[in-house]
Design a protein around this motif. Structure first.
Motif, short mmCIF file in Angstrom:
data_model
loop_
_atom_site.label_atom_id
_atom_site.label_comp_id
_atom_site.label_asym_id
_atom_site.label_seq_id
_atom_site.Cartn_x
_atom_site.Cartn_y
_atom_site.Cartn_z
N LEU A 31 0.84 -1.19 0.00
CA LEU A 31 0.00 0.00 0.00
C LEU A 31 0.88 1.25 0.00
N TYR A 32 0.59 2.19 -0.89
CA TYR A 32 1.39 3.41 -0.92
C TYR A 32 1.03 4.31 0.26
N ILE A 33 2.04 4.92 0.86
CA ILE A 33 1.82 5.80 2.00
C ILE A 33 2.13 7.24 1.59
N ASP A 34 1.13 8.11 1.72
CA ASP A 34 1.30 9.50 1.29
C ASP A 34 2.11 10.32 2.29
N LEU A 35 1.95 10.01 3.56
CA LEU A 35 2.58 10.85 4.58
C LEU A 35 2.99 10.00 5.77
N GLN A 36 4.23 10.14 6.18
CA GLN A 36 4.66 9.50 7.43
C GLN A 36 5.06 10.57 8.44
N LEU A 37 4.47 10.50 9.61
CA LEU A 37 4.83 11.40 10.71
C LEU A 37 5.78 10.63 11.62
N VAL A 38 6.78 11.34 12.12
CA VAL A 38 7.84 10.68 12.87
C VAL A 38 8.05 11.41 14.20
N HIS A 39 8.22 10.66 15.28
CA HIS A 39 8.61 11.29 16.54
C HIS A 39 9.76 10.53 17.17
N GLU A 40 10.25 11.06 18.30
CA GLU A 40 11.54 10.59 18.81
C GLU A 40 11.53 9.17 19.38
N VAL A 41 10.38 8.73 19.88
CA VAL A 41 10.39 7.48 20.67
C VAL A 41 10.44 6.22 19.80
N THR A 42 9.83 6.25 18.64
CA THR A 42 9.71 5.01 17.86
C THR A 42 10.49 5.05 16.55
N SER A 43 11.43 5.99 16.42
CA SER A 43 12.09 6.13 15.12
C SER A 43 13.57 5.82 15.12
N ALA A 44 14.25 5.97 16.27
CA ALA A 44 15.71 5.85 16.26
C ALA A 44 16.16 4.51 15.69
N GLN A 45 15.50 3.43 16.12
CA GLN A 45 15.90 2.10 15.67
C GLN A 45 15.59 1.89 14.19
N ALA A 46 14.60 2.62 13.68
CA ALA A 46 14.27 2.51 12.26
C ALA A 46 15.36 3.17 11.40
N PHE A 47 15.79 4.34 11.81
CA PHE A 47 16.87 5.02 11.07
C PHE A 47 18.16 4.19 11.14
N GLU A 48 18.39 3.62 12.32
CA GLU A 48 19.56 2.76 12.51
C GLU A 48 19.51 1.58 11.53
N GLY A 49 18.31 0.99 11.40
CA GLY A 49 18.13 -0.12 10.48
C GLY A 49 18.44 0.29 9.04
N LEU A 50 17.98 1.47 8.67
CA LEU A 50 18.27 1.96 7.31
C LEU A 50 19.77 2.06 7.09
N ARG A 51 20.45 2.65 8.07
CA ARG A 51 21.90 2.83 7.95
C ARG A 51 22.61 1.49 7.82
N LEU A 52 22.20 0.54 8.67
CA LEU A 52 22.88 -0.76 8.65
C LEU A 52 22.71 -1.44 7.30
N ALA A 53 21.56 -1.21 6.65
CA ALA A 53 21.32 -1.85 5.36
C ALA A 53 21.77 -0.98 4.20
N GLY A 54 22.33 0.19 4.52
CA GLY A 54 22.79 1.09 3.46
C GLY A 54 21.65 1.65 2.62
N ARG A 55 20.48 1.87 3.25
CA ARG A 55 19.35 2.39 2.51
C ARG A 55 19.14 3.88 2.80
N VAL A 56 18.33 4.50 1.96
CA VAL A 56 18.03 5.92 2.16
C VAL A 56 16.52 6.07 2.37
N VAL A 57 16.09 7.28 2.73
CA VAL A 57 14.67 7.56 2.83
C VAL A 57 14.16 7.83 1.41
N ARG A 58 13.19 7.03 0.98
CA ARG A 58 12.76 7.12 -0.42
C ARG A 58 12.15 8.49 -0.74
N ARG A 59 11.27 8.97 0.10
CA ARG A 59 10.60 10.25 -0.18
C ARG A 59 10.64 11.14 1.06
#
Ligand code: SF4
Lengths: 470, 194
Positions: A31-59
């Motif tokens: 499912l395409y997601i038009d908007l993602q809202l991000v806050h401090e408590v549930t995002s750090a590990q997600a960004f870390e995961g991106l870095r570990l896999a060498g990925r970027v934020v698509r949009r």
């Protein structure tokens, strides 16, 4: 496009159809997601995961971040004393910098609770799919968007792909006919509904709220209702967009440039005549009284003029057990009149009830009165802009003069991650959305109510029936 | 992602409905920015007395279940907050399987993303399992994802349902993001037309 496009469709179905990137038998839909809202408590590990896999934020331009859960609501010019909180907030700022994401920092006048600022800035729009690593993302459904909370792994998935893997939920119509009585608010309405369908009655469903009582609600009130959909277990809650929705959004900074064209598209969204929901329930608005929760989940709720139930009032043994342990935690026996419950604290705030209309409703009660000597009461605006607006209307004076504490924007004592919390045994009237054990501080006892009911309770020192308030 | 095929383990029974994620991992532990190390904080407020010592009445502090890896629970387990810290804490503590009549949606999803199997069984069967956990000391259950069965060594066996996609991902430890990116062309073409 599926065949169903030519059939009468629900609001949910239209938004779903419009966002399917890939659907295959036996797979979850992409499912395409038009908007993602991000806050401090549930995002750090997600960004870390991106870095570990060498990925970027698509949009990155479809991603918006702020810090709210963990922020102090006292003087913002002072440093954050809790080093672990500070590290989490700093991490979010750094991640947003690194990945090119719009971030509303603590000192930004537009900072606030993520579910308050999304609509306020015009990011939230009808027909969108909106996610956030936070269960109260359902708030945004008030605009006729499909909005739901996700886990951190999914936050990472959306950051990387701008899509989400989803099972299609079933649809549940909650229709509220007729008009609500004076003194009864949107908060009472939604607490009443949760009491009726229980805390897991909506599991597996996307709820659409319909009926005259819903259409009558202001946009801010609709947000209060949709906000608490998750408390009935629903994946999402939504209300069809109408002129109120468009009027609310017109002129906000992030709305489409060609606003009128967007409105034309949005007008196509409401559920078609003849479309069917998987399930439908109807309620009468006139039956709803001001509500007060007495237990440790939002479904354990009673009318203000009732008494606290006893375990034996329930037929099912598991429910009896739930009621008994809730009563024990809440320091109640069952049988007490709700209006006899004495309070130590009052919290007016949270993504459920900290928008300007909520503060006006509370201020109207507080005006010219004093908070009871036995009660300590605080008001925490939902965003910097709500705070500014309230101050321009003089509401801060009303509250301060009555003896309420007037704070900076944030989640505050809704979840008590920052220094605002209850002490063990303290009883609190709260306009937030969760009365779970320890939610507002270990051993704290939370009763969920509307802003007017909370303000009146602060003045009286116990719950009062706002309908008889003079 | 971690994979899961079959697991046999000691059962811990938690006879409470609507266990919310605020209880599974209280907010004071959500400030951490790591994904690991949450196990010691699992059910913190229930597991500890006010002075910080273990609460002897708490289910998971009972002597027989120290090494439990299968959690038996009541309906609507994992309701409330979306915090993935809840399955992280359960997994880090040592749980691999959770059996309950129903789970909250977000929590259910979060379990699978972390290599934990959440098994939904009818209420009367769960009731039976609670009885067995009490009756047999050191009671163990085996969950087999290949065959979608749950059973014990005392003649109990039942099947459970799980959608084929989730099963596939868990059996093979597939990375969701990697899988979705196999359809990247479709995402791009979607973006071009919307
Ligand atoms: S105000 Fe409360 S419910 Fe809303 S986002 Fe903040 S912590 Fe969550």
């Amino acid at each position: 496009m599926t065949d169903s496009v030519n059939q009468p469709r629900t609001l949910f179905q239209k938004i779903w159809d419009n966002h399917v990137v890939h659907a295959a038998e036996g797979r979850q839909t992409i499912l395409y997601i038009d908007l993602q809202l991000v806050h401090e408590v549930t995002s750090a590990q997600a960004f870390e995961g991106l870095r570990l896999a060498g990925r970027v934020v698509r949009r990155p331009e479809r991603t918006v971040a702020t810090a709210d859960h963990n922020v102090p609501t006292t003087d913002r010019s002072l440093p954050i004393l809790d080093v672990i909180s500070k590290r989490q907030i700093d991490t979010l700022r750094d991640n947003c910098n690194d990945f090119g994401i719009q971030y509303y920092d603590l000192n930004d006048p537009r900072q606030g609770i993520v579910h308050v600022i999304g609509p306020e800035l015009g990011y939230t729009q009808p027909g969108m799919t909106i996610v956030c690593g936070d269960s109260h993302t359902s708030t945004h459904g008030a605009f006729g968007a499909l909005a739901f909370g996700i886990g951190t792994s999914e936050v990472e998935h959306v950051l990387a792909t701008q899509t989400l893997l989803q099972d299609k939920p079933k649809t549940l119509e909650l229709r509220v006919d007729g008009q609500m009585r004076p003194g009864v608010s949107a908060k009472d309405l939604v607490l009443y509904l949760i009491g009726k369908i229980t805390t897991d009655g909506g599991t597996g469903y996307c709820v659409e709220y319909t009926g005259e009582a819903i259409r009558e609600l202001t946009m801010e009130n609709r947000m209060t209702v949709c906000n608490m959909s998750i408390e009935a277990g629903a994946r999402a809650g939504m209300i069809a967009p109408d002129e109120k929705t468009f009027d609310y959004l017109r002129g906000r900074p992030e709305v489409p440039e060609d606003f009128d064209a967007a409105v034309e598209r949005w007008r196509q969204l409401p559920t078609d005549e003849g479309a069917v929901y998987d399930s439908s329930l109807t309620f009468l608005a006139a039956r709803i009284a001001p509500q007060v929760t007495w237990g440790t989940n939002p479904g354990l709720v009673a009318s203000v003029d009732a008494t606290v139930p006893k375990p034996m009032d329930y037929a099912d043994p598991t429910e009896q057990k739930t009621a008994a342990s809730a009563l024990e935690y809440m320091g109640l026996k069952g049988g007490e009149r709700i209006t006899d419950l004495k309070l130590d604290r009052v919290f007016i705030g949270s993504c459920t009830n900290a928008r300007i209309e909520d503060l006006r409703a509370a201020a109207e009660i507080a005006k010219g009165r004093k908070v009871s000597d036995d009660v300590s009461a605080m008001v925490v605006p939902g965003s910097g802009q709500v705070k500014k607006q309230a101050e321009s209307e003089g509401l801060d004076h009303v509250f301060r003069e009555a003896g309420f504490d007037w704070r900076e924007a944030g989640c505050s004592m809704c979840l008590a991650m920052n220094p605002d919390k209850l002490s063990p045994g303290e009883r609190c009237a709260s306009t937030s959305n969760r009365n779970f054990e320890g939610r507002q501080g270990k051993g704290g006892r939370t009763h969920l109510v509307s802003p007017a009911m909370a303000a009146a309770a602060a003045v009286a020192g116990h719950f009062v029936d706002i309908r008889q308030w003079s | 992602m971690k994979c899961f095929t079959k697991h046999t383990g000691l059962v811990a029974a938690m006879d409470r409905a609507n266990v919310d994620t605020d209880q599974i991992i209280p907010k004071q532990f959500l400030k951490r920015i790591e994904r690991t190390g949450f196990g010691e904080f699992l059910f913190w407020d229930w597991a500890r007395l006010d002075d910080g010592s273990p609460n002897p009445d708490f289910e998971l502090n009972q002597p027989g279940v120290k090494d439990a890896s299968v959690l038996l629970a009541r309906r609507n387990f994992g309701c409330g907050s979306s915090r993935e810290h809840a399955p992280w804490a359960l997994e880090d503590y040592g749980f691999r399987v959770i059996v309950a009549p129903s789970f909250a949606d977000i929590f259910y999803n979060n379990c699978f993303k972390n290599g934990m199997l959440a098994v939904r069984l009818p209420e009367d069967i769960v009731e039976q399992l609670f009885g067995r956990a009490e009756k047999y000391p050191g009671y163990e259950l085996t969950a087999d994802l290949n065959n979608c069965t749950v059973g014990d060594s005392h003649d109990f066996s039942t099947t459970f349902e799980v959608d084929s996609f989730r099963r596939d991902c868990l059996l093979n430890g597939l990375d969701d993001i990697g899988q979705t990116l196999e359809h990247e062309d479709k995402i791009t073409s979607y973006e071009g037309t919307h």
